[in-house]
Design a protein around this motif. Structure first.
Motif, PDB file in Angstrom:
ATOM      1  N   LEU A 152      60.995  39.679   1.071  1.00 46.78           N
ATOM      2  CA  LEU A 152      61.975  38.838   1.760  1.00 46.78           C
ATOM      3  C   LEU A 152      61.355  38.205   3.010  1.00 46.78           C
ATOM      4  O   LEU A 152      61.528  37.017   3.289  1.00 46.78           O
ATOM      5  CB  LEU A 152      63.143  39.702   2.218  1.00 46.78           C
ATOM      6  CG  LEU A 152      64.427  39.591   1.430  1.00 46.78           C
ATOM      7  CD1 LEU A 152      65.405  40.653   1.897  1.00 46.78           C
ATOM      8  CD2 LEU A 152      65.042  38.211   1.607  1.00 46.78           C
ATOM      9  N   PHE A 153      60.625  39.035   3.716  1.00 46.11           N
ATOM     10  CA  PHE A 153      59.966  38.588   4.943  1.00 46.11           C
ATOM     11  C   PHE A 153      58.977  37.455   4.613  1.00 46.11           C
ATOM     12  O   PHE A 153      58.907  36.442   5.326  1.00 46.11           O
ATOM     13  CB  PHE A 153      59.227  39.792   5.534  1.00 46.11           C
ATOM     14  CG  PHE A 153      58.685  39.583   6.912  1.00 46.11           C
ATOM     15  CD1 PHE A 153      59.527  39.374   7.989  1.00 46.11           C
ATOM     16  CD2 PHE A 153      57.315  39.621   7.143  1.00 46.11           C
ATOM     17  CE1 PHE A 153      59.022  39.203   9.270  1.00 46.11           C
ATOM     18  CE2 PHE A 153      56.801  39.449   8.422  1.00 46.11           C
ATOM     19  CZ  PHE A 153      57.658  39.236   9.486  1.00 46.11           C
ATOM     20  N   TYR A 154      58.257  37.619   3.517  1.00 46.04           N
ATOM     21  CA  TYR A 154      57.294  36.591   3.091  1.00 46.04           C
ATOM     22  C   TYR A 154      58.031  35.281   2.776  1.00 46.04           C
ATOM     23  O   TYR A 154      57.531  34.192   3.040  1.00 46.04           O
ATOM     24  CB  TYR A 154      56.528  37.075   1.854  1.00 46.04           C
ATOM     25  CG  TYR A 154      55.184  36.398   1.674  1.00 46.04           C
ATOM     26  CD1 TYR A 154      54.116  36.699   2.513  1.00 46.04           C
ATOM     27  CD2 TYR A 154      54.968  35.448   0.682  1.00 46.04           C
ATOM     28  CE1 TYR A 154      52.889  36.088   2.378  1.00 46.04           C
ATOM     29  CE2 TYR A 154      53.731  34.830   0.533  1.00 46.04           C
ATOM     30  CZ  TYR A 154      52.702  35.159   1.375  1.00 46.04           C
ATOM     31  OH  TYR A 154      51.485  34.534   1.244  1.00 46.04           O
ATOM     32  N   MET A 155      59.221  35.442   2.257  1.00 41.15           N
ATOM     33  CA  MET A 155      60.054  34.266   1.968  1.00 41.15           C
ATOM     34  C   MET A 155      60.424  33.573   3.287  1.00 41.15           C
ATOM     35  O   MET A 155      60.350  32.352   3.394  1.00 41.15           O
ATOM     36  CB  MET A 155      61.310  34.758   1.246  1.00 41.15           C
ATOM     37  CG  MET A 155      62.353  33.751   1.017  1.00 41.15           C
ATOM     38  SD  MET A 155      62.093  33.001  -0.550  1.00 41.15           S
ATOM     39  CE  MET A 155      63.139  33.989  -1.565  1.00 41.15           C
ATOM     40  N   GLY A 156      60.808  34.357   4.293  1.00 42.05           N
ATOM     41  CA  GLY A 156      61.153  33.789   5.604  1.00 42.05           C
ATOM     42  C   GLY A 156      59.982  33.000   6.179  1.00 42.05           C
ATOM     43  O   GLY A 156      60.155  31.883   6.677  1.00 42.05           O
ATOM     44  N   ILE A 157      58.796  33.591   6.084  1.00 38.06           N
ATOM     45  CA  ILE A 157      57.575  32.931   6.562  1.00 38.06           C
ATOM     46  C   ILE A 157      57.460  31.554   5.932  1.00 38.06           C
ATOM     47  O   ILE A 157      57.200  30.553   6.599  1.00 38.06           O
ATOM     48  CB  ILE A 157      56.329  33.773   6.157  1.00 38.06           C
ATOM     49  CG1 ILE A 157      56.240  35.041   6.991  1.00 38.06           C
ATOM     50  CG2 ILE A 157      55.046  32.954   6.218  1.00 38.06           C
ATOM     51  CD1 ILE A 157      55.103  35.978   6.592  1.00 38.06           C
ATOM     52  N   ASN A 158      57.679  31.515   4.634  1.00 35.35           N
ATOM     53  CA  ASN A 158      57.422  30.268   3.923  1.00 35.35           C
ATOM     54  C   ASN A 158      58.544  29.250   4.047  1.00 35.35           C
ATOM     55  O   ASN A 158      58.297  28.046   3.980  1.00 35.35           O
ATOM     56  CB  ASN A 158      57.063  30.569   2.464  1.00 35.35           C
ATOM     57  CG  ASN A 158      55.634  31.089   2.395  1.00 35.35           C
ATOM     58  OD1 ASN A 158      54.688  30.329   2.528  1.00 35.35           O
ATOM     59  ND2 ASN A 158      55.479  32.398   2.264  1.00 35.35           N
ATOM     60  N   ILE A 159      59.782  29.735   4.257  1.00 31.75           N
ATOM     61  CA  ILE A 159      60.861  28.767   4.515  1.00 31.75           C
ATOM     62  C   ILE A 159      60.544  28.063   5.839  1.00 31.75           C
ATOM     63  O   ILE A 159      60.616  26.842   5.952  1.00 31.75           O
ATOM     64  CB  ILE A 159      62.237  29.472   4.588  1.00 31.75           C
ATOM     65  CG1 ILE A 159      62.594  30.048   3.229  1.00 31.75           C
ATOM     66  CG2 ILE A 159      63.321  28.493   5.035  1.00 31.75           C
ATOM     67  CD1 ILE A 159      63.886  30.875   3.225  1.00 31.75           C
ATOM     68  N   GLY A 160      60.148  28.856   6.838  1.00 33.34           N
ATOM     69  CA  GLY A 160      59.778  28.276   8.128  1.00 33.34           C
ATOM     70  C   GLY A 160      58.605  27.315   7.986  1.00 33.34           C
ATOM     71  O   GLY A 160      58.631  26.192   8.496  1.00 33.34           O
ATOM     72  N   ALA A 161      57.582  27.766   7.255  1.00 34.27           N
ATOM     73  CA  ALA A 161      56.381  26.939   7.108  1.00 34.27           C
ATOM     74  C   ALA A 161      56.700  25.613   6.405  1.00 34.27           C
ATOM     75  O   ALA A 161      56.183  24.552   6.775  1.00 34.27           O
ATOM     76  CB  ALA A 161      55.314  27.707   6.327  1.00 34.27           C
TER      77      ALA A 161
END
Ligand code: PHE
Length: 501
Positions: A152-161
């Motif tokens: 989930l955290f990795y998803m957050g990283i990539n939504i931001g990116a």
């Protein structure tokens, strides 16, 4: 990204599957931080080449120095947090430095460029490793939710990116580079505010290991905490000096790389057989991950310029912004493909055919190689116009990101499983450092695609295309070759891994 495993002993009720609310605090903090980090990185090379009028090889060298240093400092920031500051303070301090860095970049003055980057380099060192460690503190060691929390955290990283790459890339290229940097800064402030408001909810987690010792003066009336902050501010001009003498970076990166490798091999040879072999397996995969990033990170370098020059961004009469698209696509695909891979691994696992970690690594190279080859085919078929179709570009990234999904989200959990418990943080630092060397090499490879100024300014895609085509094909073939080599070595690495998969 490992499956959310359930055994009959752990009945997977909705209650157990729910994540603690603090995960969302960390999710949004990291999302906005990555918005600004990747938003700024999207602009870097194009800004140097088109605004600061650096020759392309110099632009690549500075980009390489920045990207390498930004992932070298997490080793140090992780260490200071573990020993003195605790994760929370480290994240706050790192965040403040990053805000300063982005805002300095927004100042339209010659001096601001290297200073802005230097602040971000120091800030990321404190921020990046410690926000990830904070995620870890929310769960007990064997909590089955841990892997899904990191996904989930990795998803957050990539939504931001994805948002940052798109918006900052668009504003920077279309309106004004400094507005682009400033926008990145605003979102970094947002991330920091989210964290500052929410951090109380973390309770005891991420506090300094020894609050008392941290408050005791060590030198004059300065405590260790003060000394760390002051020391960091003193490092900033040193980093700026490094940018001026960027040739030195070769010695620094290869020297540090050599030291790290020798050290960890030395450590490994002093362990018992099983621990030693597990660590060998980890080292093996970390070394290959370096190569992965060296190819992959063309995204933030050569492919930025390629997207602006040689990709047909015209869709139904509308000209899409090349820089924005190039920086939106990879994290955008990560977000979409996360769902697929979250389904795929457990599906294969249930049928007992989930590939082992080294085999996933091998696939990641093959998939990435196919992606680069798709870019190359676009070049080969369009030598007359010099523009590859947007379809080719989008599909090339599709394969590259399938490759990323087989390596990056899995790497961290692999590190925690293969290194002896007392060395996890150190090996984690080395994992980040491997990506630093990778980014450094990426800039060197990118530099092979430098386009001479006259040709770049002539604005004729058919003239710049040949500078990219053959190197893109070589990257594709080399990556597939590395993947095949890894497949051959999988049995050996599996043997080293013992019971870990
Ligand atoms: N893109 C991911 C992130 O920004 C993973 C990554 C981390 C990739 C570090 C390279 C280096 O967190």
């Amino acid at each position: 990204m490992k499956e959310f495993n359930t055994t009959s002993a752990q009945v997977d009720t909705i209650e157990q599957r729910k994540h603690p609310k603090q995960l969302y605090l960390l999710f949004f903090t990291e999302m906005w931080e990555r918005f600004s980090f990747y938003g700024m990185k999207a602009l870097l090379l194009a800004y140097m080449v088109s605004q600061l009028k650096f020759d392309e090889p110099k632009g690549y060298s500075i980009l390489g120095a920045y990207a390498a240093l930004v992932y070298t400092t997490p080793m140090i920031g992780g260490y200071f947090a573990d020993k003195f500051l605790g994760y929370r303070r480290a994240v706050m301090f790192g965040g403040v430095l990053m805000v300063i860095g982005h805002l300095v970049l927004a100042i339209p003055q010659g001096w601001s460029f290297f200073y802005g980057m230097a602040f971000i380099i120091c800030g990321n060192g404190f921020f990046k490793p410690n926000i990830s460690s904070l995620v870890g503190t929310l769960y007990e060691h064997n909590d089955p939710r841990k892997d899904s929390a990191f996904s989930l955290f990795y998803m957050g990283i990539n939504i931001g990116a994805a948002m940052g790459g798109f918006l900052c890339g668009y504003v920077g290229q279309t309106y004004n580079w400094h507005y682009g940097f400033g926008l990145a800064g605003l979102f970094m402030i947002l991330g920091l505010v989210v964290f500052a408001i929410g951090k109380k909810s973390l309770g005891q987690r991420g506090l300094p290991p020894n609050e008392e010792a941290l408050r005791t003066p060590r030198f004059l009336f300065f405590t260790n905490e003060h000394l760390i902050y002051i020391g960091t501010f003193l490092v900033v001009p040193a980093v700026v000096a490094l940018f001026h003498e960027y040739e030195v970076m070769d010695y620094i990166m290869f020297g540090l790389g050599g030291i790290c490798l020798t050290y960890i091999l030395f450590v490994a040879f002093n362990l018992q057989k099983v621990e030693r072999e597990k660590l060998f397996a980890g080292i093996f995969m970390i070394i290959f991950s370096t190569l992965f990033w060296a190819f992959y990170e063309q995204n933030a370098g050569s492919l930025n310029l390629f997207a602006m020059r040689n990709v047909d961004m015209n869709v139904g009469g509308i000209q899409l912004p090349g820089l924005a698209i190039n920086n939106f696509l990879p994290p955008g695909w990560v977000v979409v493909l996360s769902f697929f891979f979250a389904w795929l691994w457990p599906y294969l696992n249930k049928r007992k055919i989930e590939p082992s970690t080294p085999l996933k690594f091998a696939f990641s190279f093959i998939l990435m190689g196919i992606g680069f080859y798709v870019f190359y085919l676009g070049c080969k078929n369009n030598t007359d116009t010099g523009l590859i179709s947007l379809f080719n570009f989008v599909m090339g990234y599709f394969f590259i990101i399938c490759g990323e999904m087989c390596l990056s989200p899995i790497g961290l959990s692999m590190v925690t499983k293969l290194s002896p418990i007392r060395m996890v943080s150190m090996v984690m630092g080395i994992w980040f450092f491997a990506s630093a060397i990778g980014e450094f090499l990426a800039a060197k490879i990118g530099s092979l695609m430098s386009v001479p100024r006259e040709i770049a300014e002539a604005n004729k895609p058919e003239l710049s295309l040949p500078y990219y085509a053959s190197i893109l094909s070589n990257i594709g073939l080399a990556s597939i070759g590395v993947g095949v080599l890894m497949i051959v070595l999988v049995p050996l690495v599996r043997k080293w891994m013992h019971d870990v998969r």
